[in-house]
Design an enzyme around this catalytic site. Structure first.
Site, PDB file in Angstrom:
ATOM      1  N   ALA A  65       0.863  -1.266  -0.171  1.00  0.00           N
ATOM      2  CA  ALA A  65      -0.067  -0.393  -0.130  1.00  0.00           C
ATOM      3  C   ALA A  65       0.916   1.312   0.009  1.00  0.00           C
ATOM      4  CB  ALA A  65      -1.021  -0.052   1.086  1.00  0.00           C
ATOM      5  N   GLY A 109       0.701  -5.323   0.929  1.00  0.00           N
ATOM      6  CA  GLY A 109      -0.423  -5.483   0.055  1.00  0.00           C
ATOM      7  C   GLY A 109      -0.010  -5.794  -1.211  1.00  0.00           C
ATOM      8  N   GLU A 112      -0.132  -9.629  -0.557  1.00  0.00           N
ATOM      9  CA  GLU A 112      -1.441  -9.819  -0.486  1.00  0.00           C
ATOM     10  C   GLU A 112      -2.239  -9.868  -1.899  1.00  0.00           C
ATOM     11  OE1 GLU A 112      -1.927  -6.786   2.330  1.00  0.00           O
ATOM     12  OE2 GLU A 112      -2.350  -8.003   3.943  1.00  0.00           O
ATOM     13  N   GLU A 132       4.987  -5.054   7.161  1.00  0.00           N
ATOM     14  CA  GLU A 132       3.972  -4.024   7.914  1.00  0.00           C
ATOM     15  C   GLU A 132       4.386  -3.874   9.352  1.00  0.00           C
ATOM     16  OE1 GLU A 132       2.578  -6.619   5.937  1.00  0.00           O
ATOM     17  OE2 GLU A 132       1.043  -5.650   4.798  1.00  0.00           O
TER      18      GLU A 132
END
Ligand code: CO8
Length: 258
Positions: A65, A109, A112, A132
């Site tokens: 992200a 992300g 993911e 993260e």
């Protein structure tokens, strides 16, 4: 359609979607994720497309992200805008098979997103991770859940708690990726694999995807029952008749997606 953060291209019945924000190693901001959602919906609805590839650059599939966009967000804003859920999960709603072709970083992300695809083909320079924790956060788009299902609790805990990266070889060894190829061969391999899938009956490949995915959502008995119902329903397709007839007649089948 022209996108700012994606490049799209079709090759026969394959839709290639390339994430393209090179200045941020393809980090996901709202614009990119909205465009990805649009591109996936369009490919899913396009009767000429049977398989989709999501890829990035040689350096990064995606570095997660966009930390700069996210850094000052408040919990209320995240809740009100339904951050992530509203536009991150289209790939899991896409009914046609989706391959992630990953070179370079697939972090946070990015990892993911790759795991939301149906399977991952990795270049030998791929690096996966859920870092993260190193920036005071936890995975927020399914990382703790999907990684644990892919590679088991011990390795998932190791990855998420240390934030370390995993190379392509380790990722293949522990089942995160289906195959590893030299970086220069990544797209040729992904396109060859996608064309193979796209050459089969589209309704049948979609049923295969639906049935395998059910394994992650239900008990074995329910999953087998679901598979059995789909198995019976393939006998209603013209493509099953054609496929079996072609085998008996020792010729190539001519599937019509019917
Ligand atoms: N967001 C924004 N910008 C980024 C990101 C990112 N995730 N990653 C890299 N960039 C930018 C850098 O800031 C840099 O920009 P600039 O040149 O303007 O400074 C440019 O991309 C190139 O990056 P680097 O100079 O850092 O390149 P390196 O080759 O030195 O390092 C790395 C590459 C190792 C990938 C490094 O960039 C890095 O560690 N990036 C961050 C990886 C990360 O922590 N990802 C997880 C993000 S959080 C997340 O994904 C959670 C998803 C769910 C959200 C849940 C919220 C509730």
């Amino acid at each position: 359609m022209a996108y700012n953060c994606l490049e799209t291209e079709t090759d026969d019945r394959v839709q290639i979607i390339r994430l393209s924000r090179p200045e941020a190693l393809n980090a996901f901001n709202n614009e990119l994720m909205n465009e990805l959602t649009d591109a996936l919906k369009a490919a899913d609805a396009d009767p000429k497309i049977s398989c989709i590839i999501i890829t990035g650059s040689e350096k990064a599939f995606a570095a997660g992200a966009d930390i700069k966009e996210m850094a000052d967000k408040t919990a209320t804003e995240a809740y009100l805008e339904d951050f992530i859920t509203s536009n991150w999960e289209q790939v899991t709603r896409t009914r046609k098979p989706v391959i992630a072709a990953v070179a370079g970083y697939a972090l946070g992300g990015g990892c993911e997103l790759a795991m939301m695809c149906d399977f991952i083909i990795a270049a030998d320079n791929a690096k996966f991770g859920q870092p993260e924790i190193t920036i005071g956060a936890i995975p927020g788009a399914g990382g703790t859940q999907r990684l644990a299902r892919f590679i088991g609790k011990s390795k998932a805990m190791d990855m998420c708690l240390t934030g370390r990266m995993m190379g392509a070889e380790e990722a293949e060894r522990c089942g995160l990726v289906s195959r590893v190829v030299p970086k220069a061969e990544l797209m040729d391999t992904a396109i060859e694999v996608a064309k193979k899938i796209a050459g089969y009956s589209r309704p049948v490949s979609m049923m295969v995807k639906e049935a395998v995915n059910r394994a992650f959502e239900t008990t074995l008995a329910e999953g087998v029952l679901f598979e059995r119902r789909l198995f019976y329903s393939v006998f209603a397709t013209e493509d099953q008749k054609e496929g079996m007839k072609a085998f008996i007649e020792k010729r190539e089948p001519n599937f019509k997606d019917a």
